[in-house]
Design a protein around this motif. Sequence first.
Motif, mmCIF file in Angstrom:
data_model
loop_
_atom_site.group_PDB
_atom_site.id
_atom_site.type_symbol
_atom_site.label_atom_id
_atom_site.label_comp_id
_atom_site.label_asym_id
_atom_site.label_seq_id
_atom_site.Cartn_x
_atom_site.Cartn_y
_atom_site.Cartn_z
ATOM 1 N N VAL A 219 0.853 -1.179 0.000
ATOM 2 C CA VAL A 219 0.000 0.000 0.000
ATOM 3 C C VAL A 219 0.888 1.227 0.000
ATOM 4 O O VAL A 219 1.892 1.273 0.721
ATOM 5 C CB VAL A 219 -0.918 0.018 1.243
ATOM 6 C CG1 VAL A 219 -1.758 1.280 1.258
ATOM 7 C CG2 VAL A 219 -1.813 -1.205 1.255
ATOM 8 N N TRP A 220 0.502 2.235 -0.823
ATOM 9 C CA TRP A 220 1.317 3.433 -0.979
ATOM 10 C C TRP A 220 0.570 4.655 -0.468
ATOM 11 O O TRP A 220 -0.624 4.802 -0.705
ATOM 12 C CB TRP A 220 1.696 3.616 -2.446
ATOM 13 C CG TRP A 220 2.540 2.497 -2.959
ATOM 14 C CD1 TRP A 220 2.105 1.303 -3.473
ATOM 15 C CD2 TRP A 220 3.962 2.435 -2.982
ATOM 16 N NE1 TRP A 220 3.168 0.509 -3.817
ATOM 17 C CE2 TRP A 220 4.319 1.177 -3.532
ATOM 18 C CE3 TRP A 220 4.969 3.319 -2.603
ATOM 19 C CZ2 TRP A 220 5.645 0.789 -3.700
ATOM 20 C CZ3 TRP A 220 6.289 2.935 -2.772
ATOM 21 C CH2 TRP A 220 6.626 1.685 -3.317
ATOM 22 N N ALA A 221 1.297 5.535 0.229
ATOM 23 C CA ALA A 221 0.687 6.749 0.771
ATOM 24 C C ALA A 221 1.663 7.903 0.649
ATOM 25 O O ALA A 221 2.869 7.741 0.882
ATOM 26 C CB ALA A 221 0.294 6.549 2.234
ATOM 27 N N ALA A 222 1.136 9.077 0.279
ATOM 28 C CA ALA A 222 1.961 10.273 0.147
ATOM 29 C C ALA A 222 1.699 11.204 1.320
ATOM 30 O O ALA A 222 0.560 11.355 1.772
ATOM 31 C CB ALA A 222 1.655 10.996 -1.162
ATOM 32 N N SER A 223 2.755 11.841 1.810
ATOM 33 C CA SER A 223 2.644 12.832 2.879
ATOM 34 C C SER A 223 3.044 14.192 2.329
ATOM 35 O O SER A 223 4.222 14.433 2.031
ATOM 36 C CB SER A 223 3.545 12.466 4.065
ATOM 37 O OG SER A 223 3.582 13.525 5.011
ATOM 38 N N GLU A 224 2.052 15.081 2.189
ATOM 39 C CA GLU A 224 2.331 16.414 1.652
ATOM 40 C C GLU A 224 3.210 17.212 2.597
ATOM 41 O O GLU A 224 4.123 17.922 2.174
ATOM 42 C CB GLU A 224 1.016 17.154 1.404
ATOM 43 C CG GLU A 224 1.207 18.506 0.741
ATOM 44 C CD GLU A 224 -0.107 19.145 0.337
ATOM 45 O OE1 GLU A 224 -0.077 20.164 -0.369
ATOM 46 O OE2 GLU A 224 -1.165 18.626 0.729
ATOM 47 N N ALA A 225 2.969 17.095 3.898
ATOM 48 C CA ALA A 225 3.730 17.873 4.873
ATOM 49 C C ALA A 225 5.201 17.467 4.914
ATOM 50 O O ALA A 225 6.089 18.314 5.055
ATOM 51 C CB ALA A 225 3.108 17.725 6.261
ATOM 52 N N GLU A 226 5.453 16.158 4.778
ATOM 53 C CA GLU A 226 6.826 15.668 4.873
ATOM 54 C C GLU A 226 7.514 15.528 3.520
ATOM 55 O O GLU A 226 8.726 15.307 3.461
ATOM 56 C CB GLU A 226 6.840 14.324 5.599
ATOM 57 C CG GLU A 226 6.336 14.420 7.042
ATOM 58 C CD GLU A 226 6.342 13.085 7.747
ATOM 59 O OE1 GLU A 226 6.703 12.079 7.094
ATOM 60 O OE2 GLU A 226 5.995 13.039 8.939
ATOM 61 N N GLY A 227 6.734 15.617 2.423
ATOM 62 C CA GLY A 227 7.324 15.475 1.103
ATOM 63 C C GLY A 227 7.827 14.078 0.826
ATOM 64 O O GLY A 227 8.880 13.889 0.207
ATOM 65 N N THR A 228 7.075 13.085 1.295
ATOM 66 C CA THR A 228 7.515 11.700 1.148
ATOM 67 C C THR A 228 6.407 10.828 0.592
ATOM 68 O O THR A 228 5.230 11.179 0.626
ATOM 69 C CB THR A 228 7.940 11.109 2.514
ATOM 70 O OG1 THR A 228 6.818 11.136 3.412
ATOM 71 C CG2 THR A 228 9.099 11.891 3.108
ATOM 72 N N VAL A 229 6.798 9.663 0.096
ATOM 73 C CA VAL A 229 5.858 8.605 -0.259
ATOM 74 C C VAL A 229 6.316 7.353 0.485
ATOM 75 O O VAL A 229 7.521 7.066 0.553
ATOM 76 C CB VAL A 229 5.794 8.374 -1.781
ATOM 77 C CG1 VAL A 229 7.144 7.987 -2.354
ATOM 78 C CG2 VAL A 229 4.756 7.320 -2.123
ATOM 79 N N SER A 230 5.349 6.641 1.079
ATOM 80 C CA SER A 230 5.684 5.481 1.911
ATOM 81 C C SER A 230 5.059 4.218 1.355
ATOM 82 O O SER A 230 3.949 4.246 0.831
ATOM 83 C CB SER A 230 5.193 5.696 3.349
ATOM 84 O OG SER A 230 5.839 6.797 3.959
ATOM 85 N N ARG A 231 5.781 3.131 1.494
ATOM 86 C CA ARG A 231 5.279 1.809 1.140
ATOM 87 C C ARG A 231 5.016 1.031 2.433
ATOM 88 O O ARG A 231 5.920 0.807 3.237
ATOM 89 C CB ARG A 231 6.288 1.055 0.278
ATOM 90 C CG ARG A 231 5.799 -0.337 -0.135
ATOM 91 C CD ARG A 231 6.777 -0.999 -1.089
ATOM 92 N NE ARG A 231 8.067 -1.260 -0.462
ATOM 93 C CZ ARG A 231 9.162 -1.616 -1.134
ATOM 94 N NH1 ARG A 231 9.120 -1.705 -2.453
ATOM 95 N NH2 ARG A 231 10.286 -1.844 -0.488
ATOM 96 N N VAL A 232 3.755 0.632 2.623
ATOM 97 C CA VAL A 232 3.356 -0.094 3.829
ATOM 98 C C VAL A 232 3.074 -1.533 3.440
ATOM 99 O O VAL A 232 2.229 -1.805 2.573
ATOM 100 C CB VAL A 232 2.096 0.537 4.467
ATOM 101 C CG1 VAL A 232 1.720 -0.206 5.740
ATOM 102 C CG2 VAL A 232 2.316 2.022 4.739
ATOM 103 N N ASP A 233 3.776 -2.481 4.050
ATOM 104 C CA ASP A 233 3.508 -3.887 3.781
ATOM 105 C C ASP A 233 2.086 -4.238 4.194
ATOM 106 O O ASP A 233 1.532 -3.641 5.113
ATOM 107 C CB ASP A 233 4.502 -4.775 4.533
ATOM 108 C CG ASP A 233 5.895 -4.751 3.908
ATOM 109 O OD1 ASP A 233 6.017 -4.192 2.799
ATOM 110 O OD2 ASP A 233 6.834 -5.266 4.533
ATOM 111 N N LEU A 234 1.512 -5.243 3.544
ATOM 112 C CA LEU A 234 0.116 -5.580 3.794
ATOM 113 C C LEU A 234 -0.127 -6.125 5.197
ATOM 114 O O LEU A 234 -1.257 -6.104 5.680
ATOM 115 C CB LEU A 234 -0.379 -6.585 2.751
ATOM 116 C CG LEU A 234 -0.430 -6.077 1.308
ATOM 117 C CD1 LEU A 234 -1.004 -7.140 0.395
ATOM 118 C CD2 LEU A 234 -1.249 -4.792 1.217
#
Length: 267
Positions: free
Chosen positions: A1-16
């Motif tokens: 699962v992928w999520a973007a953080s506008e405040a931190e300027g990052t994109v994260s990959r979360v294992d299922l």
Amino acid sequence: VWAASEAEGTVSRVDLDGRSVQTLDIGESANGVAYGGGSVWVTNSEERAVFQINPDRLGVVQQFAVGNGPGAVAFGRGAVCAANTIDGTVSRIDLASGETKTIPVGAAPTGIAVAPAAVWVTSEASGTVLRIDPRSGTIVQPVSVGNGPTGIAVGEGAVWVANRVDGTVSRIDPATNSVSATIPDVGAGPTAVAAGHGAVWVANSGNGTIARIDPDAGRVEERIPVESSPNAVALVEGNAWATTLPSLAGHRGGVLRVESRPLLCDC
């Protein structure tokens, strides 16, 4: 699962399983995120660009220049589409040719979804959804929906629109380009929607719930409290995943996995 953080300027990959999170810094103002064509696609409003990310190496492959204020992004039919809120345009990036087409859509496009025969765009300011022909880039039909349409999804035989101000969801029949049903009392401030696996899921940022709608009955079957402010929702392997903002109640925000039972994972 992928999520973007506008405040931190990052994109994260979360294992299922929710036990591992890896993060990539892509600069300020990371915003919308989508997956398709073997890549992850993230808009960056500061850079006025869409970043292509390799999901295995967790690295940026390349970036594409788009319009001003790109937010929502969607993948389909061999192309990436980004809604440029400030420009009032949609950028369509053809991955085969590498060419970018700019489509004027008017007032502040908010959400975007791609179907086999159309690109659907919400405009919160005008209270409409625009159906766009992906080949010609022309607007086929504007559809009036509820007040404050934001999130949009295609699935379960229809186009589903979250109306933030009304607290409703509009069901658009793509065969007639018209609203065939309005689901009332979905929750406070619905901002995002996902459809599939026999249900429609809605993130209600105003009252900290995820609503599950029966698409055939056209009614809310369940509201799941998440004790935070969900602002996006997506379906992965039959589960609904939601990103959340911190709430006054003290939840730190993050990514939640939910299903039609109580909360399973808070990570």
